[in-house]
Design an enzyme around this catalytic site. Structure first.
Site, PDB file in Angstrom:
ATOM      1  N   ARG A 197      13.558-109.265 -70.592  1.00  0.00           N
ATOM      2  CA  ARG A 197      14.713-108.551 -70.047  1.00  0.00           C
ATOM      3  C   ARG A 197      15.759-109.511 -69.470  1.00  0.00           C
ATOM      4  NH1 ARG A 197      12.211-103.080 -67.274  1.00  0.00           N
ATOM      5  NH2 ARG A 197      11.411-102.203 -69.192  1.00  0.00           N
TER       6      ARG A 197
ATOM      7  N   ASP B 132      18.957 -93.409 -55.976  1.00  0.00           N
ATOM      8  CA  ASP B 132      18.241 -94.435 -56.735  1.00  0.00           C
ATOM      9  C   ASP B 132      18.877 -95.791 -56.406  1.00  0.00           C
ATOM     10  OD1 ASP B 132      16.222 -94.266 -59.386  1.00  0.00           O
ATOM     11  OD2 ASP B 132      17.382 -96.122 -59.246  1.00  0.00           O
TER      12      ASP B 132
HETATM   13  C1  LIG Z   1       9.970 -94.420 -63.291  1.00  0.00           C
HETATM   14  S1  LIG Z   1      11.433 -93.906 -62.477  1.00  0.00           S
HETATM   15  C2  LIG Z   1      10.891 -92.389 -61.730  1.00  0.00           C
HETATM   16  C3  LIG Z   1      11.918 -91.282 -61.849  1.00  0.00           C
HETATM   17  C4  LIG Z   1      11.461 -89.915 -61.315  1.00  0.00           C
HETATM   18  N1  LIG Z   1      11.189 -89.962 -59.911  1.00  0.00           N
HETATM   19  C5  LIG Z   1      10.266 -89.406 -62.077  1.00  0.00           C
HETATM   20  O1  LIG Z   1       9.145 -89.447 -61.574  1.00  0.00           O
HETATM   21  O2  LIG Z   1      10.440 -88.975 -63.220  1.00  0.00           O
HETATM   22  C6  LIG Z   1      11.469 -95.034 -61.082  1.00  0.00           C
HETATM   23  C7  LIG Z   1      12.827 -95.134 -60.413  1.00  0.00           C
HETATM   24  O3  LIG Z   1      12.673 -95.791 -59.147  1.00  0.00           O
HETATM   25  C8  LIG Z   1      13.824 -96.562 -58.912  1.00  0.00           C
HETATM   26  N2  LIG Z   1      13.520 -97.594 -57.897  1.00  0.00           N
HETATM   27  C9  LIG Z   1      12.764 -98.713 -58.040  1.00  0.00           C
HETATM   28  N3  LIG Z   1      12.767 -99.423 -56.905  1.00  0.00           N
HETATM   29  C10 LIG Z   1      13.518 -98.733 -56.010  1.00  0.00           C
HETATM   30  C11 LIG Z   1      13.911 -98.960 -54.660  1.00  0.00           C
HETATM   31  N4  LIG Z   1      13.532-100.054 -53.980  1.00  0.00           N
HETATM   32  N5  LIG Z   1      14.716 -98.044 -54.066  1.00  0.00           N
HETATM   33  C12 LIG Z   1      15.122 -96.934 -54.737  1.00  0.00           C
HETATM   34  N6  LIG Z   1      14.799 -96.661 -56.023  1.00  0.00           N
HETATM   35  C13 LIG Z   1      14.001 -97.561 -56.651  1.00  0.00           C
HETATM   36  C14 LIG Z   1      14.153 -97.141 -60.281  1.00  0.00           C
HETATM   37  O4  LIG Z   1      15.497 -97.563 -60.377  1.00  0.00           O
HETATM   38  C15 LIG Z   1      13.817 -95.970 -61.209  1.00  0.00           C
HETATM   39  O5  LIG Z   1      14.951 -95.197 -61.524  1.00  0.00           O
END
Ligand SMILES: C[S@@+](CC[C@H](N)C(=O)[O-])C[C@H]1O[C@@H](n2cnc3c(N)ncnc32)[C@H](O)[C@@H]1O
Length: 292
Positions: free
Chosen positions: A46, A155
């Protein structure tokens, strides 16, 4: 040791253990992300794209850039590159069933009695989760927009929050949305190739960029928090701190839904009881005591 993948177009860029550890330290410190050694090929694949995009000669140069005060955009690119945004409408549907059967009847009654109702999708990715919450709310409580009912969707990744705000998805994703909800709130766009979320759903949701590791710029409290498949990327201490902060943000009797491979551990277990698969409820306050 310098590690170079065999079969990648960008194999000419070296990626040493020290480079990986430096990236992992930034990810941990700034975003709470726990990058295990096993993620090295993924991180390489990436980030080497970022090096090319910026015309850089190697990871040491990239690391120097990341630490420059005026490189906010590159740090945001780094978040986008390191996080996984997989999501879908009504993912882990049992949470929406609990929302509908256990949380929303009381919340709708409260809202009709002029109480404030707040739901939070923390780590909302491209928005399918908060739009699914909004559909569940409107199905039970069609006049929600006339009351003090709001859904906050946050997010860390500004690009993904931008996508969530547009509320536009490939038509294939509509299969995850119950047919009755599609009829009410989903519109076909772009000659039928995409769907867009209807205005009543959008009116309920506020999208914002927020790193869960940072101080939260609101007091809450929230009646329901969804934070699913986000903490899985954090180390145990970071997860426990997060559960504790969510617990403090919940109203007494409020609900927390987490991802299928996550578990509440640490001090928050004293206040949160399991009420179903990866579903937790905060203890109700005893009269004269504070639940926070
Ligand atoms: C796998 S997705 C989950 C989306 C949704 N909650 C679901 O379960 O379908 C994980 C999300 O967490 C966000 N994320 C990761 N680290 C984070 C942080 N420190 N603060 C806020 N969001 C974060 C990522 O950008 C990503 O969009």
């Amino acid at each position: 040791m310098t590690w170079v993948p065999k079969d990648m177009v960008s194999a000419e860029i070296a990626f040493s253990d020290a480079d990986f550890r430096a990236i992992a330290a930034i990810a941990q410190e700034r975003f709470g992300l726990n990058l295990a050694e096993s993620k090295k090929p993924l991180v390489y694949s990436r980030l080497s794209k970022r090096l090319k995009a910026r015309n850089l000669n190697g990871f040491p140069e990239y690391l120097k850039l990341l630490n420059q005060a005026d490189e906010t955009d590159e740090r945001q690119e780094l978040i986008s590159a390191l996080t996984t945004n997989v999501t879908s409408f009504f993912r882990e549907n049992h949470h929406f069933e609990t929302l509908t059967s256990e949380c929303l009847p009381a919340l709708a009654a409260g809202a009709r009695a002029r109480q404030r109702v707040r739901l939070w999708s923390a780590g909302c990715s491209s928005g399918q989760e908060p739009y699914s919450i909004a559909m569940s709310v409107l199905d039970q409580f069609p006049e929600a927009a006339n009351h003090d009912v709001r859904i906050l969707a946050t997010d860390i990744d500004p690009q993904i929050v931008g996508r969530a705000r547009t509320g536009s998805y490939p038509i294939e994703e509509a299969t995850g949305i119950p047919a009755a909800y599609q009829t009410k709130w989903v519109r076909k766009a772009d000659g039928g190739g995409r769907i867009t979320m209807g205005e009543p759903l959008r009116q309920l949701i506020t999208f914002a960029e927020l790193n869960l590791m940072d101080p939260w710029p609101f007091k809450g409290p929230f009646d329901v928090i969804f934070c699913r498949n986000v903490a899985i990327y954090f180390n145990q201490q970071t997860q426990q701190n997060l559960w504790q902060r969510f617990c403090q943000m919940l109203t007494p009797g409020g609900y927390l839904f987490i991802g299928h491979s996550e578990r509440i551990t640490g001090p928050a277990t004293q206040k949160l009881s399991g009420v179903g698969i990866t579903s937790y409820r905060k203890a109700l306050a005893r009269s004269g005591t504070s639940a926070h």
